[in-house]
Each structure stands twice: as C-alpha cells, then as structure tokens.
Design a protein around this motif. Structure first.
Motif, mmCIF file in Angstrom:
data_model
loop_
_atom_site.group_PDB
_atom_site.id
_atom_site.type_symbol
_atom_site.label_atom_id
_atom_site.label_comp_id
_atom_site.label_asym_id
_atom_site.label_seq_id
_atom_site.Cartn_x
_atom_site.Cartn_y
_atom_site.Cartn_z
ATOM 1 N N LEU A 53 0.672 -1.132 -0.015
ATOM 2 C CA LEU A 53 0.595 0.108 -0.106
ATOM 3 C C LEU A 53 0.688 1.574 -0.286
ATOM 4 O O LEU A 53 0.479 1.611 -0.575
ATOM 5 C CB LEU A 53 -0.636 0.208 1.010
ATOM 6 C CG LEU A 53 -2.328 -0.513 1.150
ATOM 7 C CD1 LEU A 53 -2.452 -0.676 2.336
ATOM 8 C CD2 LEU A 53 -3.501 -0.620 -0.137
ATOM 9 N N ASP A 54 1.999 1.466 1.270
ATOM 10 C CA ASP A 54 2.554 1.906 0.823
ATOM 11 C C ASP A 54 3.320 2.685 -0.889
ATOM 12 O O ASP A 54 3.239 4.010 -0.660
ATOM 13 C CB ASP A 54 3.759 1.841 1.946
ATOM 14 C CG ASP A 54 4.667 3.498 2.011
ATOM 15 O OD1 ASP A 54 5.160 3.841 1.903
ATOM 16 O OD2 ASP A 54 4.674 3.465 2.884
ATOM 17 N N VAL A 55 3.664 1.356 -0.899
ATOM 18 C CA VAL A 55 5.136 1.459 -2.162
ATOM 19 C C VAL A 55 4.049 1.803 -3.495
ATOM 20 O O VAL A 55 4.253 2.939 -4.637
ATOM 21 C CB VAL A 55 5.593 0.740 -3.034
ATOM 22 C CG1 VAL A 55 6.308 0.624 -4.236
ATOM 23 C CG2 VAL A 55 6.389 0.800 -1.667
ATOM 24 N N LEU A 56 2.720 1.268 -3.587
ATOM 25 C CA LEU A 56 2.236 1.255 -5.282
ATOM 26 C C LEU A 56 0.975 2.341 -4.548
ATOM 27 O O LEU A 56 0.291 2.939 -5.493
ATOM 28 C CB LEU A 56 1.558 0.136 -4.818
ATOM 29 C CG LEU A 56 2.401 -0.844 -5.627
ATOM 30 C CD1 LEU A 56 1.551 -2.604 -5.999
ATOM 31 C CD2 LEU A 56 3.471 -0.687 -6.638
ATOM 32 N N ILE A 61 0.352 9.248 -3.894
ATOM 33 C CA ILE A 61 -0.644 10.057 -3.565
ATOM 34 C C ILE A 61 -0.142 11.359 -2.412
ATOM 35 O O ILE A 61 -0.387 12.797 -2.962
ATOM 36 C CB ILE A 61 -2.004 9.034 -3.202
ATOM 37 C CG1 ILE A 61 -2.876 8.303 -4.267
ATOM 38 C CG2 ILE A 61 -3.239 9.697 -2.498
ATOM 39 C CD1 ILE A 61 -3.805 7.618 -3.546
ATOM 40 N N ALA A 62 0.368 10.950 -1.332
ATOM 41 C CA ALA A 62 0.560 11.811 -0.494
ATOM 42 C C ALA A 62 1.866 12.226 -0.728
ATOM 43 O O ALA A 62 1.696 14.068 -1.070
ATOM 44 C CB ALA A 62 0.949 10.598 1.051
ATOM 45 N N LYS A 68 1.114 19.910 -4.072
ATOM 46 C CA LYS A 68 0.278 20.687 -4.539
ATOM 47 C C LYS A 68 0.142 22.066 -3.216
ATOM 48 O O LYS A 68 -0.823 22.548 -4.221
ATOM 49 C CB LYS A 68 -0.720 19.924 -4.916
ATOM 50 C CG LYS A 68 -0.906 19.218 -6.878
ATOM 51 C CD LYS A 68 -2.409 18.391 -6.779
ATOM 52 C CE LYS A 68 -2.186 18.317 -8.339
ATOM 53 N NZ LYS A 68 -0.899 17.370 -8.600
ATOM 54 N N LEU A 69 0.400 21.154 -2.688
ATOM 55 C CA LEU A 69 0.017 21.999 -1.059
ATOM 56 C C LEU A 69 1.521 23.671 -1.264
ATOM 57 O O LEU A 69 2.191 23.291 -1.715
ATOM 58 C CB LEU A 69 0.543 21.719 -0.276
ATOM 59 C CG LEU A 69 -0.698 20.349 0.889
ATOM 60 C CD1 LEU A 69 -0.366 19.756 1.423
ATOM 61 C CD2 LEU A 69 -1.829 20.938 0.558
ATOM 62 N N PRO A 70 0.082 24.888 -0.342
ATOM 63 C CA PRO A 70 0.738 25.574 -1.000
ATOM 64 C C PRO A 70 2.326 26.076 0.226
ATOM 65 O O PRO A 70 1.978 26.602 1.585
ATOM 66 C CB PRO A 70 0.605 26.645 -0.074
ATOM 67 C CG PRO A 70 -1.202 26.024 -0.268
ATOM 68 C CD PRO A 70 -0.801 24.806 -0.384
#
Length: 154
Positions: A53-56, A61-62, A68-70
């Motif tokens: 889950l972490d790798v794929l 997503i994280a 994209k965060l300011p």
C-alpha cells in the motif's frame, strides 16, 4: 528523505516494519489478544500489505498532494510534515480496514466499526509516526547515506 531507489526501499521498510509492529501490538492489546505468537504471526502479512500500500498507492498519493500544497518546498520540515500527515491518513484508513476484516470478517455494522477503528488507530499513529518512527527512520537513513558517501570518497 530518500535520494534514490535503494534508500527508498530501506526507508519504506524501516517505516513500515516499525509502524506495523507497534500498531499491531496496540490493536491486539485493545482486543485482548496480545501475545508474542499472535503478534509475530500477524506482523508478516500486515507488513506485506502495508509495504505494498505504501509503495503502490498511499505513498504516491501523499507525494502528489504534498507537491500541490502551498508550502515552502525548500524547507524540509514542511515537506516532511505534509508527506507524513498524508501518509498517516492514508495508511490508517487502509490498515484499519485490513485489521477490521482480518479480525472477524465484515462486521454487521460496518461503518460504525470502521470509523471507531480509525479513531482508535489515528490517536496512536500520529505521535508514533511524527515523534518516534519518522525521526528514527530518517536518522538511520542519514547514517546509511553518510556511509555511502564516505565509501565514494575513499
């Protein structure tokens, strides 16, 4: 933070193994089933699921959200907190579902059970990741990185 694929695998392995071990022990304690054998037998499949889950999924997503965060992307602490925060949310959501299903299959009242499980897990996962596991993993990674750099200069 990892700078190449080898470091990425080492870092992910460190993070996943420590988080799965402690969170598994915590969840087994909550349901009154904590024991060395139970913990070790549950650790292996839990680690495999968490690593995949972490790798794929969650890691990609994280990173995408954090990019994209300011934030000031030059300040490492801001990126670490953003990525860690997203990783915690994603991994708690997925691994709470995994634990719920492994524990007893699909519960009759799924949503209350799932949300309760998330609530129990998030209160331990946040400080565990931000205060203990994350710093330990980054320290070990920096030692490996320093060792690799020293070998290059010799």
């Amino acid at each position: 933070m990892p700078t190449n694929a080898k470091e990425g695998i080492i870092f992910t392995t460190l993070m996943c193994s420590m988080m799965v071990f402690v969170m598994s022990a915590y969840n087994l304690l909550l349901v009154g089933k904590l024991g060395v054998t139970t913990l070790l037998l549950g650790f292996i499949p839990g680690f495999i699921v968490a690593f995949i889950l972490d790798v794929l999924v969650v890691g990609k997503i994280a990173m995408a959200i954090a990019d994209k965060l300011p934030l000031n992307h030059d300040k490492m602490w801001q990126m670490i907190l953003a990525i860690s925060g997203m990783m915690i949310c994603g991994m708690v959501a997925f691994m709470s579902l995994y634990g719920l299903l492994i524990e007893g299959g699909m519960p009759t009242h799924f949503w209350p059970a799932y949300l309760s499980t998330i609530g129990h897990n998030i209160i331990v996962a946040v400080p565990l990741q931000l205060i203990i596991v994350g710093p330990i993993s980054r320290k070990i990674l920096s030692m490996i990185h320093a060792s690799d750099e020293a070998k290059k200069t010799v």
